[in-house]
Design an enzyme around this catalytic site. Structure first.
Site, PDB file in Angstrom:
ATOM      1  CE  LYS A   1     -37.925  -4.172  -0.215  1.00 25.51           C
ATOM      2  NZ  LYS A   1     -38.931  -3.159  -0.641  1.00 25.51           N
TER       3      LYS A   1
ATOM      4  CD  GLU B   1     -34.803 -14.881 -11.084  1.00 26.28           C
ATOM      5  OE1 GLU B   1     -35.404 -14.603 -12.125  1.00 26.28           O
ATOM      6  OE2 GLU B   1     -35.225 -14.551  -9.936  1.00 26.28           O
TER       7      GLU B   1
ATOM      8  N   GLY C   1     -37.057  -1.625  -5.875  1.00 25.55           N
ATOM      9  CA  GLY C   1     -35.792  -2.283  -6.181  1.00 25.55           C
ATOM     10  C   GLY C   1     -34.884  -1.481  -7.082  1.00 25.55           C
ATOM     11  NE  ARG C   2     -38.797   0.886 -11.643  1.00 27.50           N
ATOM     12  CZ  ARG C   2     -39.818   0.193 -11.155  1.00 27.50           C
ATOM     13  NH1 ARG C   2     -39.597  -0.996 -10.629  1.00 27.50           N
ATOM     14  NH2 ARG C   2     -41.040   0.676 -11.172  1.00 27.50           N
TER      15      ARG C   2
ATOM     16  CD  GLU D   1     -38.412  -3.630 -12.945  1.00 32.45           C
ATOM     17  OE1 GLU D   1     -38.047  -4.730 -13.417  1.00 32.45           O
ATOM     18  OE2 GLU D   1     -38.054  -3.210 -11.826  1.00 32.45           O
TER      19      GLU D   1
ATOM     20  CG  HIS E   1     -15.233   2.183 -34.597  1.00 34.83           C
ATOM     21  ND1 HIS E   1     -14.552   2.442 -35.765  1.00 34.83           N
ATOM     22  CD2 HIS E   1     -14.806   3.117 -33.705  1.00 34.83           C
ATOM     23  CE1 HIS E   1     -13.724   3.466 -35.586  1.00 34.83           C
ATOM     24  NE2 HIS E   1     -13.865   3.889 -34.343  1.00 34.83           N
TER      25      HIS E   1
ATOM     26  CE  LYS F   1     -39.568 -11.928 -10.597  1.00 36.01           C
ATOM     27  NZ  LYS F   1     -39.529 -11.064  -9.400  1.00 36.01           N
TER      28      LYS F   1
END
Length: 563
Positions: free
Chosen positions: A222, A228, A283-284, A369, A400, A520
């Site tokens: 954004k 990153e 964001g999510r 979050e 399993h 951050k």
């Protein structure tokens, strides 16, 4: 994320007036839990022959069986009382109306507008934002049609056939999950890759076998400053230009999902190929905004529209259905029952469909979050559990691996099982075997196997205790006919609204994420210390200082060997 004014006090107009644990419904649930904690699902089913059909709900193509939960009619009544006492209905209305319920950032929460039909009206600060959403969708569709028709040509004249989405968090997890989920419907002539980790290995492996002349990068940030994402974007730029030899090539091989036109233009991307979204989209919650561009390229605008329609149908169900017949509300309250009254720490989400391999990972961010908070909207420390740890893996693989712990371990782990009546890839008896395991696992978890049953099978006395299954392990089973874009949209919205309801009851802000920030900030301080040419003055704790010195020493040794 915009930093709030430190002098401003967050509004508590959406906060529950009284402390949650002092509410009459909460007190009643505590007393009810004390009375019923020892009740076994065997007894509940034995007392009610129709329980399996009665405790179920169907909406928007999804069927929810919640009968294998440790709840009675009285439990559910008290949970609905709690929802009403905490103002869930009013908070739901406020969200859909565009009120600024994200009080710590003074923002509306309107991801539901991303899938609102054309012609709808939703006002934010007096402006109808629905036309803005559809303008972006139309631009996305036009671009997608060019890519899918192979008429969007790269700098050398070759058509683009490789798409690399660069993002992180909500700019990655949503697109990855949705692409994997809808891969059956994708254009198989396009290769899609996703890069999120700042670890350079991910980028190197993602592009290792791609031709730069045929590769398009979608940079999703954004602000166009996410550390990153921009590290990966700059590496992608260097990788492309090393082959294409012309800065002008960037405009044909990069597009942006961003709102920072100046930064996008400086990078070399044509702002005509910048797709924006808005502050009222977290964001999510953004995968059905322009963040979903990679998915639209893969499955096409028509399928993408079907996805949005599924989202919207679940939005409408959540917005209009009474609490007692409301699927997100039911799932939220049942989850809260285990989280806060049984002290369950986790929720396992177990999709029995290979295409949903990333669904649990996506829900980790959506839920953890959102509701991993320790203070109320009013800033008071909570005295109850908030969000659970979300985890899971597709069946039958998980059987399993970790199901042993769920069946016979000492921890109570509620589970959501997800299955489909029809497979997209019929192959012999595979799907019957797959779904038989769904039904068998929920049956085994609910009813277990008593010592008497084990002994009746002739198992020796010393071995018998090891073969006992206590049962009484709660599950939801969510089923649909088949996995389509519409059903995927409905499922995602179901979990979005479930998270909202739990946050509303817990009186927390499900729409900020300040817990992401501190690491951050500290990382930004440490980066120059790692790369400094001379020994920097370190002012961290002794552990962090020692780790930085060790890293610098080993890097120096590596540099010496290379020389």
């Amino acid at each position: 994320m915009t930093q709030p004014d430190p002098s401003a006090q967050p509004s508590n107009q959406f906060s529950t007036p009284a402390r949650l644990t002092s509410l009459p419904a909460w007190k009643a649930l505590e007393a009810h839990h004390a009375e019923t904690e020892g009740t076994h699902l065997r007894d509940l089913f034995a007392a009610d022959a129709g329980r399996g059909e009665r405790l179920s709900l169907e909406a928007v193509g999804l069927y929810l069986d919640y009968s294998k939960n440790r709840v009675t009619d009285e439990t559910l009544k008290l949970l609905f009382d709690l929802a009403r006492e905490t103002g869930v209905e009013a908070k739901r209305t406020a969200m859909f109306a565009g009120e600024k319920i994200n009080v710590t950032e003074d923002r509306a929460v309107l991801h539901t507008v991303l899938r609102a039909p054309k012609g709808s009206t939703v006002l934010v600060d007096g402006r109808n934002v629905v036309p803005d959403v559809h303008e972006v969708l139309e631009r996305m569709a036009a671009f997608a049609e060019q890519i899918r028709a192979r008429t969007w040509l790269g700098h050398t004249g070759k058509p683009i056939v490789n798409i690399v989405n660069i993002g992180i968090g909500g700019s990655d997890l949503g697109p990855v999950m949705a692409y994997r989920a809808l891969e059956f419907y994708a254009d198989r002539g396009l290769t899609l890759r996703f890069v999120s980790n700042v670890d350079g290995t991910e980028f190197v492996e993602a592009v290792r076998d791609l031709d730069p002349a045929e590769t398009l990068f979608i940079v999703s940030s954004k602000t166009f400053t996410t550390q990153e994402t921009m590290a990966n974007a700059n590496s992608a730029r260097q990788w492309s230009l090393a082959a294409l030899k012309d800065d002008a090539a960037v405009a044909r091989h990069f597009v942006a999902v961003s709102t920072n036109a100046a930064a996008v233009q400086k990078f070399g991307i044509d702002t005509a190929n910048m797709f924006g979204f808005w502050d009222w989209v977290g964001g999510r919650y953004s995968m059905d905004s322009a963040i979903g561009l990679s998915l639209m390229l893969a499955v096409g605008p028509e399928r993408y529209s079907e996805l949005l329609a599924g989202f919207h149908e679940m939005d409408e169900h959540f917005r209009t259905a009474p609490l007692e017949q409301n699927m997100p509300v039911l799932m939220a309250l049942i989850g809260l029952w285990y989280d806060d009254f049984f002290n369950a720490q986790t929720l396992a989400v177990l999709p029995y469909d290979h295409y949903l391999s990333q669904f649990s990972a996506y829900l980790q961010q959506l839920d953890m979050e959102s509701n991993g908070k320790h203070v109320t909207l009013g800033g008071e420390t909570v005295d109850y559990q908030t969000g659970p740890v979300i985890w899971g893996q597709p069946g039958t693989n998980g059987q399993h691996a970790f199901y042993q712990l769920i069946h016979q371990g000492t921890k109570l782990i509620p589970c959501d099982f997800i299955g489909f009546s029809r497979t997209l890839n019929p192959l012999g008896e595979h799907h019957d075997l797959l779904m038989a395991n769904v039904f068998a696992q929920t049956e085994a978890l609910a009813f277990g196997k008593t010592l008497e049953q084990v002994q009746a099978e002739g198992v020796s006395a010393d071995l018998a205790p090891h073969r006992v299954f206590d049962g009484n392990r709660p599950t939801n089973t969510l089923m649909a006919e088949t996995l389509t874009p519409r059903i995927l949209g409905a499922m995602i919205a179901l979990y979005e609204h479930k998270v909202f309801v739990q946050g509303a009851v817990w009186d927390i802000n499900s729409f900020d994420q300040w817990g992401v920030e501190l690491g951050k900030v500290l990382a930004a301080k440490i980066v120059p210390e790692l790369g400094a040419s001379s020994e920097p003055e370190l002012k961290h704790d002794s552990s962090t200082n020692a780790l930085i010195r060790r890293y610098r020493s080993q890097r120096a040794q590596d540099a010496g060997r290379r020389e």
